[in-house]
Design a protein around this motif. Structure first.
Motif, PDB file in Angstrom:
ATOM      1  N   GLU A 174     -33.974  15.961   0.980  1.00  0.00           N
ATOM      2  CA  GLU A 174     -34.907  15.503   2.009  1.00  0.00           C
ATOM      3  C   GLU A 174     -36.317  15.587   1.426  1.00  0.00           C
ATOM      4  OE1 GLU A 174     -34.167  17.199   5.960  1.00  0.00           O
ATOM      5  OE2 GLU A 174     -32.108  17.568   5.334  1.00  0.00           O
TER       6      GLU A 174
ATOM      7  N   GLY B 121     -32.460  15.064  18.103  1.00  0.00           N
ATOM      8  CA  GLY B 121     -31.287  14.961  17.231  1.00  0.00           C
ATOM      9  C   GLY B 121     -30.783  13.525  17.129  1.00  0.00           C
ATOM     10  N   SER B 122     -30.989  12.762  18.217  1.00  0.00           N
ATOM     11  CA  SER B 122     -30.485  11.387  18.246  1.00  0.00           C
ATOM     12  C   SER B 122     -31.438  10.406  17.560  1.00  0.00           C
ATOM     13  CB  SER B 122     -30.238  10.959  19.694  1.00  0.00           C
ATOM     14  OG  SER B 122     -31.475  10.915  20.384  1.00  0.00           O
TER      15      SER B 122
ATOM     16  N   SER C 129     -32.403  10.373  14.402  1.00  0.00           N
ATOM     17  CA  SER C 129     -31.944   9.979  13.067  1.00  0.00           C
ATOM     18  C   SER C 129     -30.674  10.734  12.711  1.00  0.00           C
ATOM     19  CB  SER C 129     -33.028  10.281  12.021  1.00  0.00           C
ATOM     20  OG  SER C 129     -33.050  11.662  11.718  1.00  0.00           O
ATOM     21  N   GLU C 130     -29.960  10.202  11.709  1.00  0.00           N
ATOM     22  CA  GLU C 130     -28.724  10.833  11.241  1.00  0.00           C
ATOM     23  C   GLU C 130     -29.041  11.993  10.292  1.00  0.00           C
ATOM     24  OE1 GLU C 130     -25.268  10.320  11.582  1.00  0.00           O
ATOM     25  OE2 GLU C 130     -26.016   9.366  13.409  1.00  0.00           O
ATOM     26  N   ARG C 131     -30.226  11.892   9.643  1.00  0.00           N
ATOM     27  CA  ARG C 131     -30.567  12.861   8.592  1.00  0.00           C
ATOM     28  C   ARG C 131     -31.667  13.812   9.087  1.00  0.00           C
ATOM     29  NH1 ARG C 131     -30.039  11.163   3.286  1.00  0.00           N
ATOM     30  NH2 ARG C 131     -32.210  11.707   2.963  1.00  0.00           N
ATOM     31  N   ASP C 132     -32.603  14.140   8.210  1.00  0.00           N
ATOM     32  CA  ASP C 132     -33.765  14.969   8.571  1.00  0.00           C
ATOM     33  C   ASP C 132     -33.363  16.337   9.122  1.00  0.00           C
ATOM     34  OD1 ASP C 132     -35.746  12.881   7.960  1.00  0.00           O
ATOM     35  OD2 ASP C 132     -34.889  11.866   9.703  1.00  0.00           O
ATOM     36  N   ASN C 133     -32.330  16.942   8.534  1.00  0.00           N
ATOM     37  CA  ASN C 133     -31.859  18.243   9.033  1.00  0.00           C
ATOM     38  C   ASN C 133     -32.944  19.316   8.970  1.00  0.00           C
ATOM     39  OD1 ASN C 133     -29.480  16.925   9.266  1.00  0.00           O
ATOM     40  ND2 ASN C 133     -28.361  18.106   7.744  1.00  0.00           N
TER      41      ASN C 133
ATOM     42  N   LYS D 211     -35.619  18.694  11.620  1.00  0.00           N
ATOM     43  CA  LYS D 211     -35.068  19.058  12.936  1.00  0.00           C
ATOM     44  C   LYS D 211     -35.042  20.585  13.084  1.00  0.00           C
ATOM     45  CE  LYS D 211     -32.211  14.925  13.348  1.00  0.00           C
ATOM     46  NZ  LYS D 211     -30.870  14.360  13.120  1.00  0.00           N
TER      47      LYS D 211
ATOM     48  N   ARG E 148     -23.045  21.069   8.705  1.00  0.00           N
ATOM     49  CA  ARG E 148     -23.198  21.054  10.158  1.00  0.00           C
ATOM     50  C   ARG E 148     -21.886  21.387  10.848  1.00  0.00           C
ATOM     51  NH1 ARG E 148     -27.069  16.600  12.507  1.00  0.00           N
ATOM     52  NH2 ARG E 148     -26.795  18.122  14.182  1.00  0.00           N
TER      53      ARG E 148
ATOM     54  N   LYS F 258     -19.845  19.638  12.605  1.00  0.00           N
ATOM     55  CA  LYS F 258     -18.745  18.667  12.434  1.00  0.00           C
ATOM     56  C   LYS F 258     -18.001  18.898  11.114  1.00  0.00           C
ATOM     57  CE  LYS F 258     -21.818  14.966  10.765  1.00  0.00           C
ATOM     58  NZ  LYS F 258     -21.909  15.404   9.378  1.00  0.00           N
TER      59      LYS F 258
ATOM     60  N   THR G 198     -29.607  22.167  11.234  1.00  0.00           N
ATOM     61  CA  THR G 198     -30.688  21.635  12.083  1.00  0.00           C
ATOM     62  C   THR G 198     -31.256  22.695  13.020  1.00  0.00           C
ATOM     63  OG1 THR G 198     -29.316  20.788  13.923  1.00  0.00           O
ATOM     64  CG2 THR G 198     -29.679  19.298  12.056  1.00  0.00           C
TER      65      THR G 198
END
Ligand code: MG
Length: 347
Positions: free
Chosen positions: A52, A85-86, A88-92, A95, A237, A239, A259
Motif C-alpha cells: 500500500e 469499508g465499502s 474500496s477493496e484495498r487500503d487496509n 482503514k 482478513r 475471510k 483493517t
C-alpha cells in the motif's frame, strides 16, 4: 467530525534487515479525528512490503473526509467502519488508521478505556518477543545485548542458511525464539528437517514458513511439525480464515492487515472457535498503533508487539515496556497521545 492526517518517517535505531531488504526508516500516516472537544488518534503504517502506498492512502483519506464531516458525536463506530469499508477493496492500513482513531475517540467521549468500550477484560502486562533484524555478527551481538530485558527473541529467517543463523544466535543466548521465515522455505521435506532442527534449538513457533500459494505443502508441514506454524501473509482478513482449516496451527493478527480493531476482534473469535493459536503482531507501528493492539493482549497466545522499541523518534506515548512485558497505559481511549505537534499541516 474532522479528519486530519500527517505523514511521518519513523527512523530505526539500527538499519532493519529481513531476507528481502534493509530499511533505515519506515513511513506512517497518523490520523486525528476530532468531534467537539475530543480527539482520537490512529496510525496507518505503510512499510514497503505491504503493497500500500502513501499516495493511495492519502487518496482514501480524502474520500473519507466528506463522509466524516456529516458525523456528529453520537456516532456508531461499527456503522462508520462499515461505510468506509465499502469504499474500496484495498487500503487496509488506511482503514485501520481510521478504525483505531474512531475507537480512541469514542472511548474518550465516554470517558472509558478502549478495552472497556469493547467490553473486554483488562489486559495484564504480558511478555512480548523482541525482534532481531538480520545483520552482521558484530551487530547481532549488540542487538542480543540490547534485548537483555526480553525473555523471547524473534528472528527473521528465510535466509540462504537458516541453520547457521540459529547457530550464530545460540552462541550468544539460549532464550526462546520465534522464527519468522517470511515464506522463505520452498521444499516441504527440507522445511520439516529445519522444523526439527529448530525444535531442538528451543524455537517455539514458526511464522509463515512457506509461500502463500503452497497450501497443500503447508498443511503437510503443519501436520508433522514439532513446532506450531503461524500464518502471517496467508491470513490478512476475516475471510481468509475460512480456507485455513488444517493448514496452520495459528494466525498472526495485525491491525494493518485486518483493517483495525473491529475486524481483529472477529478474527480472534473465529480463530478460537477453530482452535487456532492467536498471535498478536504488528507491521512497523509506533506507540500509537501498538497502544491499540495492546488493548487485546488478554486474548493472545503469543505477543510480538515490540516495534516502538525499534525507533529513535517515536512521536507517541501509549505503551510501556518493563522487564520484557508490554502494558497499555491506564487511561481513557487507547492511551496513545502525540508527544509533538504532528497535525499542523496535512500532506
Ligand atoms: Mg511475519
Amino acid at each position: 467530525m474532522n479528519l486530519d492526517y500527517s505523514l511521518f518517517f519513523l527512523r530505526f535505531k539500527h538499519p532493519f534487515g529481513v531476507s528481502s531488504n534493509t530499511r533505515v526508516e519506515t513511513p506512517s500516516i497518523f490520523v486525528k479525528l476530532t468531534v467537539g472537544e475530543h480527539s482520537g488518534y490512529g496510525e496507518c503504517c505503510l512499510p514497503l512490503y505491504l503493497g500500500e502506498t502513501i499516495e493511495g492512502s492519502v487518496a482514501f483519506f480524502e474520500k473519507v473526509k466528506p463522509i466524516l464531516k456529516k458525523v456528529k458525536d453520537d456516532f456508531s463506530v461499527v456503522e462508520i467502519i462499515k461505510t468506509i469499508g465499502s469504499l474500496s477493496e484495498r487500503d487496509n492500513a488506511a482503514k485501520a488508521g481510521i478504525d483505531i482513531a474512531l475507537h480512541d475517540l469514542k472511548a474518550k467521549i465516554q470517558g472509558v478505556s478502549c478495552t472497556k468500550l469493547l467490553g473486554l477484560a483488562k489486559p495484564e502486562p504480558l511478555y512480548t518477543s523482541f525482534t532481531l533484524g538480520i545483520d552482521t555478527e558484530e551487530v547481532m551481538v549488540e542487538k542480543v545485548k540490547e534485548a537483555s530485558d526480553f525473555s523471547i527473541l524473534k528472528i527473521k529467517a528465510g535466509t540462504q542458511n537458516d541453520r547457521a543463523l540459529i547457530h550464530l544466535i545460540r552462541k550468544y543466548t539460549d532464550k526462546a525464539l520465534y522464527v519468522d521465515v517470511n515464506q522463505g522455505w520452498k521444499d516441504k521435506h527440507q522445511a520439516l528437517d529445519l522444523a526439527h532442527f529448530m525444535f531442538e534449538q528451543n524455537v517455539v513457533l514458526l511464522e509463515q514458513p512457506m509461500p502463500v500459494d503452497m497450501k497443500e505443502e503447508m498443511a503437510w508441514l503443519t501436520e508433522r511439525s514439532p513446532i506450531p506454524t503461524i500464518a502471517d501473509e496467508s491470513v490478512k482478513r476475516l475471510k481468509d480464515l475460512d480456507v485455513m482449516d488444517g493448514i496452520f496451527s495459528g494466525i498472526n493478527i495485525k491491525l494493518m492487515k485486518s483493517t483495525g480493531l473491529n475486524e481483529a476482534l472477529k478474527m480472534i473469535e473465529l480463530a478460537r472457535e477453530k482452535k487456532l493459536k492467536i498471535m498478536l503482531g504488528c507491521m512497523a507501528e509506533s506507540s500509537c498503533g501498538t497502544a491499540a493492539m495492546a488493548q487485546l493482549t488478554t486474548y493472545a497466545d503469543y505477543i510480538d508487539l515490540d516495534a516502538p522499541l525499534l525507533y529513535k523518534n517515536d512521536p507517541f506515548s501509549g505503551v510501556t515496556y518493563e522487564a520484557g512485558r508490554i502494558s497499555a497505559n491506564e487511561t481513557i481511549g487507547t492511551g496513545a497521545e502525540p508527544l509533538m505537534e504532528l497535525f499542523e499541516k496535512t500532506i
